[in-house]
Motif scaffolding. Structure first.
Motif, short mmCIF file in Angstrom:
data_model
loop_
_atom_site.label_atom_id
_atom_site.label_comp_id
_atom_site.label_asym_id
_atom_site.label_seq_id
_atom_site.Cartn_x
_atom_site.Cartn_y
_atom_site.Cartn_z
N MET A 1 0.83 -1.20 0.00
CA MET A 1 0.00 0.00 0.00
C MET A 1 0.87 1.25 0.00
SD MET A 1 -3.02 1.02 -0.29
CE MET A 1 -3.82 2.58 -0.17
N VAL A 2 2.03 1.18 0.61
CA VAL A 2 2.94 2.32 0.59
C VAL A 2 3.29 2.69 -0.84
CG1 VAL A 2 5.25 3.12 1.24
CG2 VAL A 2 3.85 1.89 2.90
N ARG A 3 3.55 1.67 -1.66
CA ARG A 3 3.87 1.92 -3.07
C ARG A 3 2.66 2.47 -3.82
NH1 ARG A 3 6.32 -3.33 -5.37
NH2 ARG A 3 6.04 -2.12 -7.28
N VAL A 4 1.47 2.00 -3.50
CA VAL A 4 0.26 2.53 -4.11
C VAL A 4 0.11 4.01 -3.74
CG1 VAL A 4 -2.27 2.41 -4.13
CG2 VAL A 4 -0.92 0.31 -4.26
N GLN A 5 0.39 4.33 -2.49
CA GLN A 5 0.29 5.71 -2.05
C GLN A 5 1.29 6.61 -2.78
OE1 GLN A 5 0.51 4.96 2.23
NE2 GLN A 5 -1.66 5.53 2.41
N ARG A 6 2.34 6.01 -3.30
CA ARG A 6 3.33 6.76 -4.10
C ARG A 6 2.98 6.73 -5.59
NH1 ARG A 6 8.35 3.97 -1.12
NH2 ARG A 6 8.19 5.09 0.84
N GLU A 7 1.74 6.33 -5.90
CA GLU A 7 1.21 6.29 -7.26
C GLU A 7 1.89 5.25 -8.15
OE1 GLU A 7 0.74 10.15 -9.04
OE2 GLU A 7 0.08 11.03 -7.15
N ASP A 8 2.28 4.13 -7.56
CA ASP A 8 2.88 3.02 -8.30
C ASP A 8 1.75 2.16 -8.88
OD1 ASP A 8 3.98 0.55 -9.08
OD2 ASP A 8 5.53 0.64 -7.53
N ALA A 11 2.01 -1.67 -8.35
CA ALA A 11 1.62 -2.07 -6.99
C ALA A 11 0.11 -2.10 -6.87
CB ALA A 11 2.23 -1.12 -5.97
N PHE A 12 -0.57 -1.17 -7.53
CA PHE A 12 -2.03 -1.15 -7.50
C PHE A 12 -2.58 -2.39 -8.20
CE2 PHE A 12 -6.18 0.02 -9.28
CZ PHE A 12 -6.85 0.36 -8.11
N GLU A 13 -1.95 -2.80 -9.31
CA GLU A 13 -2.38 -4.02 -10.01
C GLU A 13 -2.26 -5.24 -9.11
OE1 GLU A 13 -0.13 -4.38 -13.63
OE2 GLU A 13 -0.80 -2.43 -14.37
N VAL A 14 -1.17 -5.32 -8.35
CA VAL A 14 -0.97 -6.43 -7.43
C VAL A 14 -2.02 -6.40 -6.32
CG1 VAL A 14 0.62 -7.40 -5.70
CG2 VAL A 14 1.50 -6.64 -7.93
N LEU A 15 -2.27 -5.23 -5.79
CA LEU A 15 -3.29 -5.07 -4.75
C LEU A 15 -4.65 -5.49 -5.29
CD1 LEU A 15 -3.64 -2.13 -2.34
CD2 LEU A 15 -5.61 -2.82 -3.68
N TYR A 16 -4.96 -5.08 -6.51
CA TYR A 16 -6.23 -5.44 -7.14
C TYR A 16 -6.34 -6.96 -7.28
CZ TYR A 16 -9.99 -5.61 -10.59
OH TYR A 16 -11.16 -5.89 -11.25
N ALA A 17 -5.30 -7.58 -7.80
CA ALA A 17 -5.32 -9.04 -7.99
C ALA A 17 -5.47 -9.77 -6.66
CB ALA A 17 -4.04 -9.49 -8.70
N ARG A 18 -4.85 -9.26 -5.64
CA ARG A 18 -4.88 -9.90 -4.33
C ARG A 18 -6.25 -9.79 -3.66
NH1 ARG A 18 -0.09 -8.06 -1.17
NH2 ARG A 18 0.86 -9.60 -2.50
N ASP A 58 -2.23 1.97 11.03
CA ASP A 58 -2.42 1.85 12.48
C ASP A 58 -3.89 1.73 12.85
OD1 ASP A 58 -2.50 4.57 11.51
OD2 ASP A 58 -2.60 5.25 13.59
N ARG A 59 -4.80 1.98 11.91
CA ARG A 59 -6.24 1.89 12.19
C ARG A 59 -6.84 0.58 11.73
NH1 ARG A 59 -9.70 6.60 10.69
NH2 ARG A 59 -10.89 5.81 12.44
N GLY A 60 -6.03 -0.30 11.12
CA GLY A 60 -6.53 -1.60 10.69
C GLY A 60 -5.89 -2.06 9.40
N ARG A 61 -6.16 -3.30 9.07
CA ARG A 61 -5.58 -3.91 7.88
C ARG A 61 -6.18 -3.32 6.61
NH1 ARG A 61 -6.09 -10.15 9.32
NH2 ARG A 61 -5.27 -10.38 7.23
N LEU A 62 -5.39 -3.27 5.57
CA LEU A 62 -5.82 -2.73 4.28
C LEU A 62 -7.06 -3.46 3.77
CD1 LEU A 62 -5.48 -1.09 1.67
CD2 LEU A 62 -3.91 -2.86 0.88
N LYS A 63 -7.06 -4.77 3.88
CA LYS A 63 -8.19 -5.55 3.37
C LYS A 63 -9.50 -5.10 4.01
CE LYS A 63 -9.72 -10.24 2.55
NZ LYS A 63 -9.30 -11.64 2.56
N TRP A 64 -9.50 -4.86 5.30
CA TRP A 64 -10.74 -4.47 6.00
C TRP A 64 -11.15 -3.06 5.60
CZ3 TRP A 64 -12.41 -8.85 6.67
CH2 TRP A 64 -11.64 -9.88 7.21
N TRP A 65 -10.17 -2.18 5.35
CA TRP A 65 -10.48 -0.83 4.88
C TRP A 65 -11.15 -0.91 3.51
CZ3 TRP A 65 -7.67 2.66 1.35
CH2 TRP A 65 -8.13 3.98 1.42
#
Length: 178
Positions: A1-8, A11-18, A58-65
């Motif tokens: 997610m850090v890489r996604v936040q840097r507009e990678d 990384a967004f494609e990987v996050l999407y697939a996951r 710190d507020r929770g896992r990315l998946k739950w967000w």
């Protein structure tokens, strides 16, 4: 997610697939319509990209967000187009691409772990969590269904989520649910 936040974009494609399968499955449970679920899934990922700077680990896992984004969008879509309350047992339809089978197995394990944790909540907290998150009812709809004041419903949900948050691992590891 850090890489996604840097507009990678990669990384967004990987996050999407996951996470696509879990996001689509939740949308299907709430909407019971493949087309609408696909639209809401796409909208959720677009929202994640547009608002990526709002994610706080710190507020929770990315998946739950991400699941909270799709849940809210699916509920809004259901209200806008149908105005009805979902059935108490929405269909459990999973669509898994062959390359995502391992991820889906892990997601099933996470859902079982979460279900076991929810099962151990006090009955009043468990009931409101099931109505809010598994059937997609709003706080007001839960109040109407249970005949309990809105403040009590909100308090039970907050207490249950606090208990679950403390019980869930925050480092990406799984705990035994038994």
């Amino acid at each position: 997610m850090v890489r996604v936040q840097r507009e990678d974009a990669r990384a967004f494609e990987v996050l999407y697939a996951r996470h696509w399968s879990a996001v689509f499955s939740l949308a299907m449970r709430i909407l019971d319509d493949r087309g609408l679920a696909a639209d809401v899934t796409q909208e959720a990922f677009i929202a994640l990209w547009r608002h990526r700077d709002q994610y706080r680990p710190d507020r929770g896992r990315l998946k739950w967000w991400l699941l909270s984004i799709v849940r809210n969008r699916a509920i809004n879509e259901r209200r806008r187009d149908h105005g009805d309350v979902p059935r108490s047992e929405p269909p459990l339809e999973l669509t898994v691409a062959p390359d995502l089978i391992e991820e889906e197995v892990l997601a099933v394990e996470e859902r079982r772990e979460l279900a076991a944790l929810v099962a151990h909540l006090p009955s009043e907290q468990r009931a409101v969590i099931e109505l809010a998150f598994y059937t997609g009812l709003t706080h007001a709809e839960i109040t109407e269904r249970l005949g309990v004041p809105l403040g009590t419903i909100k308090g039970r949900i907050r207490s249950a989520l606090d208990r679950l948050r403390l019980a869930l691992p925050h480092d990406g590891t799984h705990t035994s649910a038994g």
